[in-house]
Design a protein around this motif. Structure first.
Motif, short mmCIF file in Angstrom:
data_model
loop_
_atom_site.label_atom_id
_atom_site.label_comp_id
_atom_site.label_asym_id
_atom_site.label_seq_id
_atom_site.Cartn_x
_atom_site.Cartn_y
_atom_site.Cartn_z
N ILE A 113 0.83 -1.20 0.00
CA ILE A 113 0.00 0.00 0.00
C ILE A 113 0.87 1.26 0.00
O ILE A 113 0.65 2.17 -0.80
N PHE A 114 1.85 1.28 0.88
CA PHE A 114 2.75 2.43 0.93
C PHE A 114 3.47 2.61 -0.41
O PHE A 114 3.56 3.71 -0.94
N GLY A 115 3.98 1.52 -0.96
CA GLY A 115 4.69 1.59 -2.23
C GLY A 115 3.82 2.09 -3.36
O GLY A 115 4.25 2.91 -4.18
N ALA A 116 2.57 1.61 -3.41
CA ALA A 116 1.66 2.04 -4.48
C ALA A 116 1.36 3.53 -4.36
O ALA A 116 1.37 4.25 -5.37
N ILE A 117 1.12 3.99 -3.15
CA ILE A 117 0.83 5.42 -2.96
C ILE A 117 2.07 6.27 -3.25
O ILE A 117 1.98 7.34 -3.84
N ALA A 118 3.24 5.76 -2.87
CA ALA A 118 4.48 6.49 -3.16
C ALA A 118 4.73 6.59 -4.65
O ALA A 118 5.11 7.66 -5.15
N VAL A 119 4.52 5.51 -5.39
CA VAL A 119 4.69 5.55 -6.85
C VAL A 119 3.69 6.52 -7.45
O VAL A 119 4.03 7.32 -8.33
N TRP A 120 2.45 6.47 -6.99
CA TRP A 120 1.43 7.40 -7.48
C TRP A 120 1.86 8.85 -7.23
O TRP A 120 1.76 9.69 -8.12
N ALA A 121 2.34 9.12 -6.02
CA ALA A 121 2.75 10.49 -5.68
C ALA A 121 3.92 10.93 -6.55
O ALA A 121 3.95 12.07 -7.04
N PHE A 122 4.86 10.04 -6.77
CA PHE A 122 6.03 10.37 -7.58
C PHE A 122 5.63 10.66 -9.03
O PHE A 122 6.09 11.63 -9.63
N LEU A 123 4.75 9.83 -9.59
CA LEU A 123 4.35 10.00 -10.98
C LEU A 123 3.36 11.15 -11.17
O LEU A 123 3.35 11.81 -12.21
N THR A 124 2.53 11.40 -10.16
CA THR A 124 1.56 12.49 -10.26
C THR A 124 2.23 13.83 -10.00
O THR A 124 2.00 14.80 -10.72
N GLY A 171 3.33 17.23 -7.58
CA GLY A 171 2.52 18.33 -7.08
C GLY A 171 2.31 18.25 -5.58
O GLY A 171 2.54 17.22 -4.94
N ALA A 172 1.85 19.35 -5.02
CA ALA A 172 1.67 19.45 -3.57
C ALA A 172 0.62 18.47 -3.05
O ALA A 172 0.79 17.88 -1.98
N THR A 173 -0.46 18.29 -3.81
CA THR A 173 -1.52 17.38 -3.36
C THR A 173 -1.00 15.96 -3.23
O THR A 173 -1.24 15.28 -2.24
N ALA A 174 -0.29 15.50 -4.25
CA ALA A 174 0.22 14.12 -4.23
C ALA A 174 1.20 13.90 -3.08
O ALA A 174 1.13 12.88 -2.39
N TRP A 175 2.09 14.86 -2.86
CA TRP A 175 3.06 14.70 -1.78
C TRP A 175 2.40 14.81 -0.41
O TRP A 175 2.81 14.13 0.54
N THR A 176 1.37 15.62 -0.31
CA THR A 176 0.62 15.71 0.95
C THR A 176 -0.11 14.40 1.23
O THR A 176 -0.12 13.91 2.36
N VAL A 177 -0.70 13.82 0.19
CA VAL A 177 -1.37 12.52 0.34
C VAL A 177 -0.37 11.48 0.81
O VAL A 177 -0.65 10.69 1.72
N LEU A 178 0.81 11.45 0.19
CA LEU A 178 1.83 10.48 0.60
C LEU A 178 2.24 10.70 2.05
O LEU A 178 2.37 9.73 2.81
N ALA A 179 2.42 11.94 2.45
CA ALA A 179 2.82 12.23 3.84
C ALA A 179 1.75 11.78 4.82
O ALA A 179 2.05 11.13 5.83
N ILE A 180 0.49 12.09 4.54
CA ILE A 180 -0.59 11.71 5.45
C ILE A 180 -0.73 10.19 5.49
O ILE A 180 -0.88 9.60 6.57
N ALA A 181 -0.67 9.55 4.33
CA ALA A 181 -0.78 8.08 4.30
C ALA A 181 0.37 7.44 5.07
O ALA A 181 0.16 6.47 5.80
#
Length: 160
Positions: free
Chosen positions: A31-42, A44-54
């Protein structure tokens, strides 16, 4: 990120959630890896915030998973040796009877250890029940944290 990329990330997260319930694979890591890959590929501030909160949610649930049930198991008088024997027989059971053997082996290992340790079979059953409740609570805590992280990702995927 494309729609298909987000669907793939969602599928990996789903596999991770199943991995928490049926502990065959490292669910939280997936789960962490999938969200991290999503944040890296997406990006922006929203993606990195989502990764930090997750990440915070997964870490907190991981810490609580190992502390709260452990205290309950210790308070019930179940020693670490019993849990270790249960884990070893669970691993053996996994290879003898695929998937369900993990659970069967763990329960059998805990019960046999407690029968050997305690003078009364009734006490052994009670102690085995306490150990199983602790393990069940641990799985529920981990699943709750993973579901929260998944929810954060879903919100972020729609916003980003």
């Amino acid at each position: 990120m494309s729609v298909w990329g987000e669907v793939l990330v969602g599928l990996v997260i789903l596999v991770g959630l199943v991995g928490i319930i049926v502990p065959i694979m490292p669910g939280v890591i997936l789960i962490f890896g999938a969200i991290a890959v999503w944040a890296f590929l997406t990006g922006g501030a929203t993606a990195w915030t989502v990764l930090a909160i997750a990440t915070v949610l997964l870490v907190i649930s991981g810490v609580v998973k190992y502390t709260w049930p452990g205290k309950n198991i210790k308070a019930a008088g179940v020693p670490n040796r019993t849990l270790l024997i249960g884990a070893v027989l669970g691993i053996v059971g996994f290879f003898v009877v695929p998937v369900v053997g993990l659970v069967l082996g763990f329960v059998l290992g805990v019960y046999l250890s407690e029968v050997q340790r305690l003078p009364d079979e009734q006490q052994a059953r009670r102690s085995t029940g306490h150990a199983l409740k602790g393990v069940g609570l641990s799985i529920l805590i981990e699943l709750f944290g993973a579901l929260l992280a998944t929810g954060v990702w879903l919100i972020g995927a729609f916003v980003a």
